[in-house]
Design an enzyme around this catalytic site. Structure first.
Site, PDB file in Angstrom:
ATOM      1  N   ASP A   1       0.855  -1.181   0.000  1.00  0.00           N
ATOM      2  CA  ASP A   1       0.000   0.000   0.000  1.00  0.00           C
ATOM      3  C   ASP A   1       0.892   1.234   0.000  1.00  0.00           C
ATOM      4  OD1 ASP A   1      -2.052  -1.808   0.316  1.00  0.00           O
ATOM      5  OD2 ASP A   1      -2.872  -0.886   2.134  1.00  0.00           O
TER       6      ASP A   1
ATOM      7  N   HIS B   1       4.778  -7.340   0.224  1.00  0.00           N
ATOM      8  CA  HIS B   1       4.444  -8.639  -0.364  1.00  0.00           C
ATOM      9  C   HIS B   1       5.150  -8.837  -1.708  1.00  0.00           C
ATOM     10  CE1 HIS B   1       1.035  -9.582   2.472  1.00  0.00           C
ATOM     11  NE2 HIS B   1       1.282  -8.304   2.741  1.00  0.00           N
TER      12      HIS B   1
ATOM     13  N   SER C   1       8.261   3.900   4.954  1.00  0.00           N
ATOM     14  CA  SER C   1       9.430   4.091   4.112  1.00  0.00           C
ATOM     15  C   SER C   1       9.081   3.875   2.645  1.00  0.00           C
ATOM     16  CB  SER C   1      10.567   3.180   4.558  1.00  0.00           C
ATOM     17  OG  SER C   1      11.784   3.654   4.024  1.00  0.00           O
TER      18      SER C   1
END
Length: 297
Positions: A100, A157, A263
């Site tokens: 995200d 992921h 980050s």
């Protein structure tokens, strides 16, 4: 051709940038990491509520929706999502977003040059800790840089099926990585602390880089656990078997790592292996699991 192409900053912009250089990055980051691990009961719950409200965190999609269910701030920050909160595009040719966040930049790598932000460029060699063999694999390839803000889900992921080949820990600075500083600090992503993960895929090598930042207390991977702290002063390389019982195989959508506070993730693909989705551009918000490229090789 010069790698520098900067607009002239205003006085206050120069002050903001100067503060980043003067800021005691490591002590503050260590303190933030320590505070985030403390179990302070109602105080922790209060801080989480304030943080969630300030940054508009969507707790409804988390497995634990009540701030009082988290014992530490890090547990809240690493919150897993409910099942199917992030559907993974199952098209065999789809390459999915790893996190995200918001797209900082994406596009083609010009020989060995990647766009950082608005005319700022850095090279594959500096990003990849001077691993020339790895850098050669991605010349004229494609890249995407995803910025994770404090509000975002902070597990990272896999964009595609892959087998782990190499991991490199690179010590470095801990500059903030927001869009303003990306426009004003040269070689930002190649200067910051980072973990480089090289994978083998059906279409060739693929790299996924987890870039540290101010108050990013640690970076972890599912196969090695917490990489930092402790923070080595030297580049540390780990090589992995890609066949046999010890090989680490990951499927598209599998969790591969996480940040403790926000980050950036950078993905690299070889030339003529993937085609980026045309409607994506810098500034677009991303959801892990959505398609951002198509395998064409």
């Amino acid at each position: 051709m010069s790698l520098k192409s900067y607009s002239t900053p205003t006085y206050w912009q120069r002050v903001k940038v100067a503060c980043q250089y003067l800021f005691p990055q490591l002590p503050i980051t260590r303190l933030a990491g320590w505070l985030a691990e403390q179990k302070w009961g109602m105080v922790t719950h209060f801080i989480i509520r304030i943080f969630a409200k300030q940054y508009n965190v969507n707790l409804a999609e988390a497995e634990k929706t009540n701030p009082a269910d988290y014992t530490t701030f890090n547990e809240f920050f690493l919150r897993p999502l409910k099942e199917n909160a992030r559907p993974i595009n199952q098209d065999d040719q789809a390459v999915c977003l790893p996190a995200d966040g918001k797209i900082s930049e994406l596009g083609q790598i010009n020989e060995n040059r990647l766009l950082q932000a608005k005319g700022h460029y850095f090279t594959l060699e500096t990003l990849l800790a001077n691993d020339e063999e790895m850098a050669e694999s991605f010349k004229n390839g494609s890249f995407i840089t995803t910025y994770l803000s404090p509000r975002d889900y902070h597990r990272v992921h896999m964009p595609c099926d892959a087998t782990l080949k190499k991991m490199i820990y690179v010590p470095g600075d801990l500059f903030s990585v927001n869009s303003f500083l990306a426009e004003h600090i040269p070689n930002l992503f190649a200067r910051n602390e980072r973990v480089i993960c090289e994978f083998e895929t059906a279409f060739g090598p693929m790299v996924q880089i987890l870039v540290g930042a101010t108050i990013t207390a640690s970076i972890s991977t599912v196969w090695a656990g917490i990489i930092n702290p402790p923070r080595s002063k030297d580049v540390v390389e780990y090589n992995y078997q890609t066949t046999g019982e010890t090989a680490i195989h990951l499927k598209k959508g599998d969790e591969m790592g996480a940040f403790r506070l926000g980050s950036t993730v950078i993905n690299l693909f070889p030339q003529a292996t993937v085609e980026l989705v045309s409607h994506l551009q810098a500034g677009v918000e991303t959801r892990m699991g959505e398609r951002f490229a198509k395998i064409i090789k």
